[in-house]
Design an enzyme around this catalytic site. Sequence first.
Site, mmCIF file in Angstrom:
data_model
loop_
_atom_site.group_PDB
_atom_site.id
_atom_site.type_symbol
_atom_site.label_atom_id
_atom_site.label_comp_id
_atom_site.label_asym_id
_atom_site.label_seq_id
_atom_site.Cartn_x
_atom_site.Cartn_y
_atom_site.Cartn_z
ATOM 1 N N TRP A 197 -4.459 8.016 -7.863
ATOM 2 C CA TRP A 197 -3.232 7.044 -7.864
ATOM 3 C C TRP A 197 -2.384 7.726 -9.329
ATOM 4 O O TRP A 197 -2.893 7.894 -10.549
ATOM 5 C CB TRP A 197 -3.923 5.678 -8.529
ATOM 6 C CG TRP A 197 -2.774 4.661 -8.909
ATOM 7 C CD1 TRP A 197 -1.814 4.204 -8.160
ATOM 8 C CD2 TRP A 197 -2.916 3.638 -10.019
ATOM 9 N NE1 TRP A 197 -1.069 3.273 -8.648
ATOM 10 C CE2 TRP A 197 -1.845 2.783 -9.810
ATOM 11 C CE3 TRP A 197 -3.670 3.446 -11.056
ATOM 12 C CZ2 TRP A 197 -1.324 1.962 -10.588
ATOM 13 C CZ3 TRP A 197 -3.353 2.549 -12.056
ATOM 14 C CH2 TRP A 197 -2.179 1.682 -11.977
ATOM 15 N N ASP A 278 -12.666 2.322 -11.331
ATOM 16 C CA ASP A 278 -11.397 1.460 -11.166
ATOM 17 C C ASP A 278 -11.673 0.883 -9.858
ATOM 18 O O ASP A 278 -11.809 1.407 -8.764
ATOM 19 C CB ASP A 278 -10.233 2.558 -10.892
ATOM 20 C CG ASP A 278 -8.769 2.019 -10.714
ATOM 21 O OD1 ASP A 278 -8.915 0.448 -10.633
ATOM 22 O OD2 ASP A 278 -7.671 2.426 -10.932
ATOM 23 N N LYS A 314 -4.903 -7.250 -5.145
ATOM 24 C CA LYS A 314 -4.871 -7.109 -3.664
ATOM 25 C C LYS A 314 -5.898 -8.360 -3.055
ATOM 26 O O LYS A 314 -5.423 -8.963 -2.104
ATOM 27 C CB LYS A 314 -5.547 -5.754 -3.234
ATOM 28 C CG LYS A 314 -4.813 -4.685 -4.017
ATOM 29 C CD LYS A 314 -3.271 -4.745 -3.668
ATOM 30 C CE LYS A 314 -2.849 -3.417 -3.919
ATOM 31 N NZ LYS A 314 -2.464 -3.149 -5.550
#
Length: 468
Positions: A197, A278, A314
């Site tokens: 990311w 993560d 999300k």
Amino acid sequence: HAPPRRRADRQNPARTAPRGDASEPIDSMTASLAFPVFSPPAVSLGARRSRRPISRKSSSAPRAGASFLSDVEQAPPDPILGVSVAFRECQNPNKLNLGVGAYRTEELKPYVLDVVKRAEKLMLDAGYDKEYLPMQGLAEFNAATVELLLGKESEAVKSNRVATVQSLSGTGSLRVGAAFVAKFMPGAKVFLPSPTWGNHKNIFADAGVEWAEYRYYDATTVGLDLEGMLGDLEAAPEGSVVVLHGCAHNPTGVDPTMDDWTKIADVVERRKLVPFFDVAYQGFASGSLEEDASSVRMFADRGIEFFCAQSYSKNLGLYAERVGAINAVLADADAAKKTLSQLNRIARAMYSNPPVHGARIAATVINDPELFQRWNEEMREMAGRIKTVRGMLYDDLVTRNPDKDWSFVTRQIGMFSFTGLNETQVKNMTDKHAVYMTKDGRISLAGLSQEKCAYLADAIDDSFRNVQ
């Protein structure tokens, strides 16, 4: 007569601040500042009276000369958010925004989960206040989020070996963790998967932590380079921090199998590395909260100490609420207690305390059996829609070019697909077909509808065939 006013309170160091949000004495507050408090020079009353008034014209005139910040360099545009800006300016009726990782309905509209609406109604009826949270965050949320991550029967939770601080979604949680690494693990290098990311590098670099990369993605197979990954981790210095995507690797969508995770854990233990998970997509990747947490739970069950950042952007669709947590799963309760105190201190200096609304939504949904069941259903529905368009896109690509191996589309998991398109081909996707995506070839399938699958397949096929 009233007694004369005492002037001693003006020098009283214990005088409390007039602000309602400050409980510290003024002298301790000012002493904590890293710069001196500015005090304007004293001006006598006579001098004030003799001063000539300044005209409105002169007071509104711009100051001559360049700004003291004129040498500040222009920052480059954000590679992800910039895609959305360009998309909004595009007039092509067929345009597609596959850049930002945010879920969309089949009509390509933002989606507010049913459980979020129901939780907010319950919260409104309960009449909660808007008082400050403690530095650690909302207690109900912290207890719920660590249980969601590690499981109800987690030995680490039962033995108080987990330090949890509510933070500002995944980004804020990573940033607090990065500051902790910088302060209490001086000299430790952070190893990031290649690719990862885009914000990971910014987060650790801005915290003053040196980072390097380990091999992760194999462009030839469009899959995991497990051998290269294990080799790089074996070569990492003892005590290094290794960032691991718990599930739905961003940007590739390529995840290790559980057998792969076992081999990764073996190297981590042997080399005495510190994992930093993560977890941004728990429940959203596969549709199962349990399955998406299996890698993290396996490390915890093996007694490996690690950090873990969580996000509810999300899986609960709380993008703008900034709900997340930083966890430290440690070997004993005393270490967890001390670590918690320092994480709190770091949070205090960064943002003081986290926002309450989103945390209360998450806690309400997780702790209410009926809402929790409905949330699981909605996650399966969202994950299922993405799996459906994955399958349709794969079929459309095979129809257009049966000689090319498109199996990576359905092998990958989660919100994203790493297409293998190079930067020139991506430019063709945007300029010719109005398909907006990041330059590394990543597309967000959450922004694709069934109706648009054939159009996207045409654009991808054209870019692979006709652009080098």
